[in-house]
Write a protein that holds these residues in place. Structure first.
Motif, PDB file in Angstrom:
ATOM      1  N   MET A 116      19.321  24.646 -15.182  1.00  0.00           N
ATOM      2  CA  MET A 116      19.322  24.038 -16.514  1.00  0.00           C
ATOM      3  C   MET A 116      19.531  22.530 -16.408  1.00  0.00           C
ATOM      4  O   MET A 116      20.365  22.083 -15.625  1.00  0.00           O
ATOM      5  N   LEU A 117      18.767  21.771 -17.173  1.00  0.00           N
ATOM      6  CA  LEU A 117      18.848  20.316 -17.247  1.00  0.00           C
ATOM      7  C   LEU A 117      18.319  19.604 -15.999  1.00  0.00           C
ATOM      8  O   LEU A 117      18.424  18.387 -15.898  1.00  0.00           O
ATOM      9  N   GLU A 118      17.764  20.355 -15.065  1.00  0.00           N
ATOM     10  CA  GLU A 118      17.187  19.700 -13.902  1.00  0.00           C
ATOM     11  C   GLU A 118      15.962  18.881 -14.306  1.00  0.00           C
ATOM     12  O   GLU A 118      15.731  17.787 -13.781  1.00  0.00           O
ATOM     13  N   TYR A 119      15.196  19.433 -15.251  1.00  0.00           N
ATOM     14  CA  TYR A 119      14.006  18.750 -15.744  1.00  0.00           C
ATOM     15  C   TYR A 119      14.116  18.528 -17.247  1.00  0.00           C
ATOM     16  O   TYR A 119      14.853  19.230 -17.945  1.00  0.00           O
ATOM     17  N   ARG A 120      13.381  17.574 -17.760  1.00  0.00           N
ATOM     18  CA  ARG A 120      13.363  17.306 -19.197  1.00  0.00           C
ATOM     19  C   ARG A 120      12.830  18.517 -19.958  1.00  0.00           C
ATOM     20  O   ARG A 120      11.803  19.086 -19.612  1.00  0.00           O
ATOM     21  N   THR A 152       6.820  13.028 -24.476  1.00  0.00           N
ATOM     22  CA  THR A 152       6.665  13.412 -23.076  1.00  0.00           C
ATOM     23  C   THR A 152       6.636  12.157 -22.209  1.00  0.00           C
ATOM     24  O   THR A 152       6.388  11.046 -22.693  1.00  0.00           O
ATOM     25  N   SER A 153       6.848  12.339 -20.946  1.00  0.00           N
ATOM     26  CA  SER A 153       6.813  11.207 -20.018  1.00  0.00           C
ATOM     27  C   SER A 153       5.441  10.549 -20.005  1.00  0.00           C
ATOM     28  O   SER A 153       5.335   9.317 -19.932  1.00  0.00           O
ATOM     29  N   ASP A 154       4.379  11.347 -20.075  1.00  0.00           N
ATOM     30  CA  ASP A 154       3.025  10.785 -20.103  1.00  0.00           C
ATOM     31  C   ASP A 154       2.810   9.947 -21.367  1.00  0.00           C
ATOM     32  O   ASP A 154       2.196   8.868 -21.313  1.00  0.00           O
ATOM     33  N   GLN A 155       3.294  10.441 -22.497  1.00  0.00           N
ATOM     34  CA  GLN A 155       3.187   9.670 -23.734  1.00  0.00           C
ATOM     35  C   GLN A 155       3.966   8.358 -23.622  1.00  0.00           C
ATOM     36  O   GLN A 155       3.517   7.316 -24.112  1.00  0.00           O
ATOM     37  N   LEU A 156       5.118   8.413 -22.975  1.00  0.00           N
ATOM     38  CA  LEU A 156       5.956   7.225 -22.869  1.00  0.00           C
ATOM     39  C   LEU A 156       5.347   6.163 -21.976  1.00  0.00           C
ATOM     40  O   LEU A 156       5.562   4.963 -22.212  1.00  0.00           O
ATOM     41  N   VAL A 157       4.608   6.561 -20.971  1.00  0.00           N
ATOM     42  CA  VAL A 157       3.915   5.569 -20.140  1.00  0.00           C
ATOM     43  C   VAL A 157       3.001   4.723 -21.026  1.00  0.00           C
ATOM     44  O   VAL A 157       3.006   3.486 -20.967  1.00  0.00           O
ATOM     45  N   GLY A 213      16.645  14.301 -22.787  1.00  0.00           N
ATOM     46  CA  GLY A 213      17.003  12.965 -22.319  1.00  0.00           C
ATOM     47  C   GLY A 213      16.530  12.702 -20.900  1.00  0.00           C
ATOM     48  O   GLY A 213      15.696  13.437 -20.352  1.00  0.00           O
ATOM     49  N   PHE A 214      17.096  11.687 -20.271  1.00  0.00           N
ATOM     50  CA  PHE A 214      16.528  11.167 -19.034  1.00  0.00           C
ATOM     51  C   PHE A 214      17.538  11.036 -17.898  1.00  0.00           C
ATOM     52  O   PHE A 214      18.703  10.715 -18.120  1.00  0.00           O
ATOM     53  N   LYS A 215      17.055  11.257 -16.696  1.00  0.00           N
ATOM     54  CA  LYS A 215      17.725  10.806 -15.485  1.00  0.00           C
ATOM     55  C   LYS A 215      17.214   9.390 -15.202  1.00  0.00           C
ATOM     56  O   LYS A 215      16.110   9.009 -15.619  1.00  0.00           O
ATOM     57  N   GLU A 256      13.760   9.034 -13.698  1.00  0.00           N
ATOM     58  CA  GLU A 256      12.649   9.345 -14.591  1.00  0.00           C
ATOM     59  C   GLU A 256      12.247   8.127 -15.406  1.00  0.00           C
ATOM     60  O   GLU A 256      11.049   7.839 -15.570  1.00  0.00           O
ATOM     61  N   LEU A 257      13.225   7.415 -15.929  1.00  0.00           N
ATOM     62  CA  LEU A 257      12.921   6.201 -16.688  1.00  0.00           C
ATOM     63  C   LEU A 257      12.267   5.145 -15.793  1.00  0.00           C
ATOM     64  O   LEU A 257      11.311   4.484 -16.198  1.00  0.00           O
ATOM     65  N   VAL A 258      12.792   5.000 -14.592  1.00  0.00           N
ATOM     66  CA  VAL A 258      12.212   4.027 -13.659  1.00  0.00           C
ATOM     67  C   VAL A 258      10.760   4.393 -13.344  1.00  0.00           C
ATOM     68  O   VAL A 258       9.877   3.520 -13.307  1.00  0.00           O
ATOM     69  N   SER A 259      10.495   5.674 -13.152  1.00  0.00           N
ATOM     70  CA  SER A 259       9.139   6.127 -12.871  1.00  0.00           C
ATOM     71  C   SER A 259       8.201   5.843 -14.038  1.00  0.00           C
ATOM     72  O   SER A 259       7.054   5.406 -13.839  1.00  0.00           O
ATOM     73  N   ILE A 260       8.668   6.074 -15.260  1.00  0.00           N
ATOM     74  CA  ILE A 260       7.861   5.801 -16.456  1.00  0.00           C
ATOM     75  C   ILE A 260       7.541   4.312 -16.542  1.00  0.00           C
ATOM     76  O   ILE A 260       6.404   3.914 -16.810  1.00  0.00           O
TER      77      ILE A 260
END
Length: 229
Positions: free
Chosen positions: A1-5, A139-144, A197-199, A202-206
């Motif tokens: 749980m919470l490992e991934y968004r 989603t992460s793709d949307q955020l990019v 939320g984010f690790k 993940e934010l750095v990758s985006i």
């Protein structure tokens, strides 16, 4: 749980939701954010940018909710002779109606009920774009794509204030809202928000995928990320 968004949908994601539940939810969210220091992260970031700006500042608050953070920013601007105007943007017309009532004493705050994926929004530019507890809805793709777009739209900078996905944050907010909240939306959405939320990585990758190389990313209490680019 919470490992991934998580991709679980929040009740707040229903852009047609209306009625007393909206007012109760927005009041409770402001109380939670104030008491846990969430609002102050945004205001502090705004102060940093506003103190360095020359002339008038136009800030767009995306997913503005009840407009409470803009009021705090406006209060600081008034006290410090900073000429600033604020545009609250929310796709839910019912939330905008609440915000208009909530901030009626502030002539420098106006609103648009508009979707940020629309052409009408993409055509607009601002000095500063601010998002508090908003970007985790995507989603992460949307955020990019959105981060790249925000970077083009904001002449001075972008302020992101959002959640750190962490077990302590998840179970704490789940307990607190179950004990004290009168809003079914808050009881449901608070913990779901944390799971979306984010690790840090993940934010750095985006950001990297969006082509944003220069940014400031800091962890803030309680389990928040302050991101400025």
């Amino acid at each position: 749980m919470l490992e991934y968004r998580s991709e679980e949908i929040e009740i707040m994601d229903d852009l047609t939701i209306s009625g007393a539940v909206v007012d109760q939810t927005l009041r409770e969210l402001n109380t939670i954010n104030k008491r846990l220091g969430g609002n102050q992260i945004s205001v502090s970031s705004y102060k940093k940018i506003a103190s360095k700006a020359n002339g008038n500042i136009m800030l767009a608050d995306l997913g503005c909710g009840g407009g409470d953070i803009m009021m705090e920013m406006a209060n600081w601007s008034r006290k410090n002779d900073v000429k600033a105007s604020f545009l609250g943007i929310d796709a839910n017309e019912n939330i905008v109606e609440y915000a208009l009532r909530n901030t009626k004493r502030y002539s420098e705050i106006t609103y648009q009920s508009i979707n940020i994926f629309s052409d009408d929004f993409r055509k607009q530019t601002f000095d500063v774009i601010h998002c508090c507890l908003f970007v985790h809805h995507f989603t992460s793709d949307q955020l990019v794509s959105l981060f790249r777009q925000f970077s083009d739209q904001a002449r001075i900078g972008v302020i992101i204030n959002d959640l750190h996905r962490h077990p302590l944050a998840y179970w704490s907010i789940k307990l607190l809202t179950s004990l004290f909240s009168k809003s079914e939306m808050v009881k449901n959405d608070a913990s779901v928000s944390v799971s979306r939320g984010f690790k840090k990585k993940e934010l750095v990758s985006i950001l990297k995928s969006a082509g944003i190389e220069e940014f400031q990313l800091k962890w803030k209490w309680a389990f928040r990320w302050e991101l400025i680019f």
